[in-house]
Design a protein around this motif. Structure first.
Motif, short mmCIF file in Angstrom:
data_model
loop_
_atom_site.label_atom_id
_atom_site.label_comp_id
_atom_site.label_asym_id
_atom_site.label_seq_id
_atom_site.Cartn_x
_atom_site.Cartn_y
_atom_site.Cartn_z
N LEU A 275 -11.05 -15.70 -8.17
CA LEU A 275 -10.08 -15.76 -9.27
C LEU A 275 -9.28 -17.06 -9.27
CD1 LEU A 275 -8.84 -12.07 -9.12
CD2 LEU A 275 -10.16 -13.09 -10.99
N MET A 276 -8.84 -17.48 -8.10
CA MET A 276 -8.06 -18.72 -8.01
C MET A 276 -8.90 -19.93 -8.41
SD MET A 276 -4.95 -17.88 -7.34
CE MET A 276 -4.14 -19.41 -6.84
N GLN A 277 -10.15 -19.95 -7.98
CA GLN A 277 -11.05 -21.06 -8.35
C GLN A 277 -11.34 -21.08 -9.84
OE1 GLN A 277 -14.41 -20.54 -5.70
NE2 GLN A 277 -13.43 -21.65 -4.03
N ALA A 278 -11.23 -19.91 -10.46
CA ALA A 278 -11.50 -19.82 -11.90
C ALA A 278 -10.26 -20.11 -12.75
CB ALA A 278 -12.04 -18.43 -12.25
N GLY A 279 -9.12 -20.36 -12.08
CA GLY A 279 -7.93 -20.77 -12.83
C GLY A 279 -6.77 -19.79 -12.86
N ALA A 280 -6.83 -18.71 -12.06
CA ALA A 280 -5.71 -17.77 -12.02
C ALA A 280 -4.46 -18.48 -11.50
CB ALA A 280 -6.05 -16.58 -11.13
N LYS A 281 -3.30 -18.07 -11.98
CA LYS A 281 -2.04 -18.66 -11.53
C LYS A 281 -1.67 -18.12 -10.15
CE LYS A 281 2.82 -18.91 -12.96
NZ LYS A 281 3.77 -18.39 -13.93
N ASN A 282 -1.83 -16.83 -9.98
CA ASN A 282 -1.44 -16.17 -8.74
C ASN A 282 -2.22 -14.87 -8.61
OD1 ASN A 282 0.06 -15.60 -6.41
ND2 ASN A 282 1.56 -14.43 -7.58
N VAL A 283 -2.60 -14.50 -7.39
CA VAL A 283 -3.32 -13.24 -7.16
C VAL A 283 -2.66 -12.51 -6.00
CG1 VAL A 283 -5.53 -12.15 -6.65
CG2 VAL A 283 -5.49 -14.30 -7.94
N GLN A 284 -2.19 -11.31 -6.28
CA GLN A 284 -1.63 -10.42 -5.27
C GLN A 284 -2.57 -9.23 -5.15
OE1 GLN A 284 1.32 -11.06 -3.60
NE2 GLN A 284 1.42 -13.02 -4.67
N TYR A 285 -2.25 -8.31 -4.24
CA TYR A 285 -3.08 -7.10 -4.15
C TYR A 285 -2.21 -5.89 -3.85
CZ TYR A 285 -2.53 -7.20 0.92
OH TYR A 285 -1.99 -7.18 2.18
N PHE A 286 -2.77 -4.72 -4.16
CA PHE A 286 -2.14 -3.45 -3.84
C PHE A 286 -3.25 -2.47 -3.52
CE2 PHE A 286 -0.13 0.65 -4.65
CZ PHE A 286 1.01 0.51 -3.86
N THR A 287 -3.07 -1.68 -2.47
CA THR A 287 -4.09 -0.70 -2.10
C THR A 287 -3.47 0.68 -1.93
OG1 THR A 287 -3.81 -1.12 0.29
CG2 THR A 287 -5.49 -2.42 -0.87
N LEU A 288 -4.31 1.68 -2.10
CA LEU A 288 -3.88 3.05 -1.86
C LEU A 288 -3.57 3.23 -0.38
CD1 LEU A 288 -3.52 6.00 -2.84
CD2 LEU A 288 -5.96 6.33 -2.39
N ILE A 289 -4.44 2.67 0.47
CA ILE A 289 -4.36 2.90 1.92
C ILE A 289 -4.38 1.58 2.69
CG2 ILE A 289 -5.41 4.12 3.87
CD1 ILE A 289 -7.12 5.48 1.46
N GLU A 290 -3.61 1.57 3.76
CA GLU A 290 -3.59 0.45 4.69
C GLU A 290 -4.34 0.91 5.94
OE1 GLU A 290 0.05 -2.27 6.16
OE2 GLU A 290 0.34 -0.11 6.27
N GLY A 291 -5.45 0.24 6.26
CA GLY A 291 -6.29 0.67 7.38
C GLY A 291 -5.78 0.23 8.71
N SER B 216 0.84 -1.20 0.00
CA SER B 216 0.00 0.00 0.00
C SER B 216 0.87 1.25 0.00
CB SER B 216 -0.94 0.01 1.20
OG SER B 216 -0.22 -0.03 2.39
N LEU B 217 0.27 2.37 -0.40
CA LEU B 217 1.03 3.62 -0.47
C LEU B 217 1.00 4.41 0.84
CD1 LEU B 217 0.07 5.07 -3.98
CD2 LEU B 217 2.29 4.19 -3.26
N TYR B 218 -0.18 4.45 1.48
CA TYR B 218 -0.34 5.33 2.64
C TYR B 218 -1.02 4.63 3.80
CZ TYR B 218 1.00 9.14 -0.38
OH TYR B 218 1.70 9.95 -1.24
N GLN B 219 -0.82 5.21 4.98
CA GLN B 219 -1.52 4.76 6.19
C GLN B 219 -2.84 5.52 6.31
OE1 GLN B 219 0.98 5.09 9.70
NE2 GLN B 219 2.79 4.55 8.51
N TYR B 220 -3.78 4.90 7.01
CA TYR B 220 -5.06 5.55 7.25
C TYR B 220 -4.90 6.52 8.42
CZ TYR B 220 -10.12 6.02 7.79
OH TYR B 220 -11.40 6.51 7.86
N ASN B 221 -5.23 7.78 8.19
CA ASN B 221 -5.23 8.77 9.25
C ASN B 221 -6.37 9.76 9.00
OD1 ASN B 221 -4.30 10.39 7.16
ND2 ASN B 221 -2.33 10.86 8.10
N GLU B 222 -6.44 10.80 9.77
CA GLU B 222 -7.56 11.76 9.65
C GLU B 222 -7.60 12.42 8.26
OE1 GLU B 222 -11.03 12.84 11.18
OE2 GLU B 222 -9.60 11.61 12.30
N ALA B 223 -6.43 12.77 7.74
CA ALA B 223 -6.37 13.39 6.41
C ALA B 223 -6.89 12.42 5.35
CB ALA B 223 -4.93 13.80 6.09
#
Length: 196
Positions: free
Chosen positions: A180-196, A49-56
């Motif tokens: 996605l994995m059940q449908a046959g994907a090889k690998n699934v990763q994730y990326f988020t703007l914010i980490e809560g 993720s790029l940022y932490q969750y804060n008030e802003a």
């Protein structure tokens, strides 16, 4: 070099932007927020993720999603572009339920990627209009499947990267990964703007 005048998308203070050859040749986006607003966002220590969750960030998300200020999708476009432009996996934004999208008029995850000039495709559809943020941790962990494959979706045996605005418990991303994995994907990763 030319100076152009614009305003911070968050606090509306004037921004003085100098257009230089470096910006043009390196495909840098022009800044959309002032330094004072930039400094309110705390970078994440996580590689996913790029940022932490804060008030802003809470204020930013509220304005983007609930006040439907689609222009705010440009705020983090440079950081998202830098992180995702060389991504080898196929990028899939987490979808909104069609009724929610109709209500909000746009999908914020799609808009964040479009603003950053990141190609993506949509293979999933959301099965419920409920949001995970309205549930407690226990409810999130025992929820019915949140996604299904779109009718015409073709999941290939390759790598996929899920993109979402925020990760709190990870339930949303886990549900999308399972489909996605059940449908046959090889690998699934994730990326988020914010980490809560």
């Amino acid at each position: 070099m030319n100076k152009i005048e614009s305003h911070c998308l968050i606090c509306t203070q004037p921004l003085k932007i100098t257009i230089s050859w470096k910006i043009i040749l390196t495909k840098q986006f022009s800044p959309t927020i002032c330094e004072r607003c930039t400094d309110r966002f705390v970078p994440s220590q996580s590689a996913t993720s790029l940022y932490q969750y804060n008030e802003a960030m809470k204020d930013y998300l509220h304005q983007l999603k609930f006040l439907q200020d689609a222009a705010l999708a440009k705020v983090f476009r440079q950081e998202l572009h830098n992180r995702l432009t060389k991504e080898k996996a196929m990028i899939l934004p987490i979808p909104m339920h069609p009724l929610k999208q109709q209500e909000r008029t746009f999908s914020h995850t799609d808009e964040l990627l479009k603003a950053a000039h990141i190609p993506f495709m949509q293979l999933l559809e959301k099965t419920t209009t409920e949001t995970q943020s309205s549930k407690n941790r226990e409810q999130r962990l025992h929820v019915a499947p949140l996604f299904r494959l779109k009718e015409d979706a073709q999941v290939e045996h390759k790598n996929y990267l899920l993109f979402d605005d925020i990760k709190t418990t990870g339930t949303t991303l886990e549900h999308a990964t399972t489909v996605l994995m059940q449908a046959g994907a090889k690998n699934v990763q994730y990326f988020t703007l914010i980490e809560g």
